[in-house]
Design an enzyme around this catalytic site. Structure first.
Site, short mmCIF file in Angstrom:
data_model
loop_
_atom_site.label_atom_id
_atom_site.label_comp_id
_atom_site.label_asym_id
_atom_site.label_seq_id
_atom_site.Cartn_x
_atom_site.Cartn_y
_atom_site.Cartn_z
N GLU A 1 -1.41 -5.54 3.74
CA GLU A 1 -0.33 -4.55 3.70
C GLU A 1 0.27 -4.51 2.27
O GLU A 1 0.50 -3.45 1.72
CB GLU A 1 0.79 -4.90 4.70
CG GLU A 1 0.48 -4.51 6.14
CD GLU A 1 0.46 -2.99 6.36
OE1 GLU A 1 0.99 -2.24 5.55
OE2 GLU A 1 -0.15 -2.57 7.36
N CYS B 1 1.08 -3.99 10.86
CA CYS B 1 1.17 -2.55 10.59
C CYS B 1 2.53 -2.01 11.02
O CYS B 1 3.31 -1.57 10.17
CB CYS B 1 -0.02 -1.84 11.24
SG CYS B 1 0.10 -0.06 11.13
C1 HMH Z 1 -1.38 0.71 5.73
C2 HMH Z 1 -0.38 1.08 6.76
N1 HMH Z 1 0.25 0.11 7.43
C3 HMH Z 1 1.16 0.41 8.37
C4 HMH Z 1 1.46 1.73 8.67
C5 HMH Z 1 2.50 2.04 9.70
O1 HMH Z 1 1.97 2.62 10.78
C6 HMH Z 1 0.77 2.72 7.96
N2 HMH Z 1 1.01 4.03 8.20
N3 HMH Z 1 -0.14 2.37 7.02
#
Ligand code: HMH
Length: 231
Positions: free
Chosen positions: A207, A135
């Site tokens: 992701e 993330c």
């Molecule tokens: C899906 C996703 N991954 C990472 C981030 C980063 O914090 C986010 N805002 N959203």
């Protein structure tokens, strides 16, 4: 080589795919479809709420006070920090942020959240850290990649988004998560490391899919009532 360096190497193809993803390209070019932005923010608001739930589950599993303090601090960052890039996206899409809150997670975001939650409930501390790491890490690298390739000026539509994620703070969050994972990795055997690697790579894949979800405006096949996680 540190465990997190090995993970980054294994995931390089996914990272490169993310940098070249049409949504990330659109952030750089400043020409994203407003409907895709809206789809992303709706899902990401709920995703970040779930992320805080997962930090809470990590606290529940913590045996050291220092770990509890760490996860507590991270919740504050998600709660107070990530509203800035969301506000940037909403301004460009011409919508009020409040109007995008409280929507059910689309399938991919739901899958990602379920992966992190089940890892947090059933996995070791290392697996949890590994599932959470992509993330901040992918976003930090996206931020740096866009800074280098686009060199945005303050009048770029996504200047705030890009600079937020390229900043030292997100870098430090990534490095601290990596440091904790690497410390954990030094004290466990190959089976434990393998499980953490699998959790990490799945989060990286999701992701990538999260960006796809925004571009394709992915929805559930039928519009029946669905659970909303927060208000
Ligand atoms: C899906 C996703 N991954 C990472 C981030 C980063 O914090 C986010 N805002 N959203």
């Amino acid at each position: 080589m540190l465990f997190s360096e090995k993970l980054r190497k294994e995931a390089d193809e996914i990272y490169q795919g993310i940098f070249r993803h049409p949504f990330v390209e659109g952030l750089g070019k400043g020409d994203l479809d407003p409907e895709s932005i809206i789809h992303y923010v709706k899902a990401d608001f709920e995703y970040l709420n779930a992320f805080m739930n997962i930090y809470g589950l990590a606290i529940a599993k913590s045996t050291r006070r220092e770990d509890m303090a760490y996860f507590h601090e991270q919740i504050a960052f998600v709660l107070n920090g990530e509203i800035h890039p969301h506000n940037n996206l909403c301004r460009v899409a011409g919508v009020a942020y409040d109007d995008l809150k409280g929507f059910p997670l689309p399938p991919t975001a739901d899958h990602y959240v379920s992966h992190m939650k089940s890892t947090a409930l059933t996995g070791s501390m290392g697996e949890i850290l590994a599932a959470l790491l992509p993330c901040p890490w992918t976003y930090y690298e996206i931020g740096k990649y866009l800074m280098e390739t686009v060199q945005p000026k303050p009048d770029h539509p996504f200047y705030e988004w890009i600079t937020f994620y390229a900043e030292d703070e997100v870098g430090q969050i990534t490095n601290e998560l990596r440091r904790r994972l690497d410390t954990w990795a030094k004290g466990v055997g190959p089976d434990e490391l393998e499980k953490a690697k699998v959790a990490f790579l799945k989060s990286c894949q999701l992701e990538y899919r999260f960006w796809d979800m925004a571009i394709t405006k992915e929805i559930w096949p039928f519009s029946v009532e669905q659970e909303v996680t927060t208000s």
